[in-house]
Design an enzyme around this catalytic site. Sequence first.
Site: not given
Length: 148
Positions: A57, A59, A87, A90
């Site tokens: 992701h 992040e 999420c 993260c």
Amino acid sequence: MEPTLMNDEYYMRKALEQARMAYDKDEVPVGAVVVCRDRIIARAYNLTETLNDVTAHAEMQAITAAADALNGKYLDVCTLYVTVEPCIMCAGAIGWAQMGRVVYGASDPKRGYSVFAPKAMHPKTEVVCGVLEEECAQLMKDFFKRKR
């Protein structure tokens, strides 16, 4: 420089640039930048399709790059700007990194941390939501509309 809405919008636009790069590569368009002492030290976007890695992701990529730039794992003097609410995964990584501040654009009621794990981040992390929310949300809507 103290955090202000003007600064937050400026850096969120930088995160949106990253999200547009993801969009152009057919990745879910989430972008992130990490700012430390008024300087961008990391830029990233989703790479889950490119790397065939569910943990890639924006992040996660940004946290790794920022820690490398600072030569340390704690990012308590940094701000993470991300176009969509993190999420749970993260948010956990943001918590372990002790990120000083998180600023995100669009909320994610289906996968966002605030619904499922609101205490995942470090207790001292300041969270600001809704910065350039419409632009961030529209990019996601356009992406998934194109996918259907």
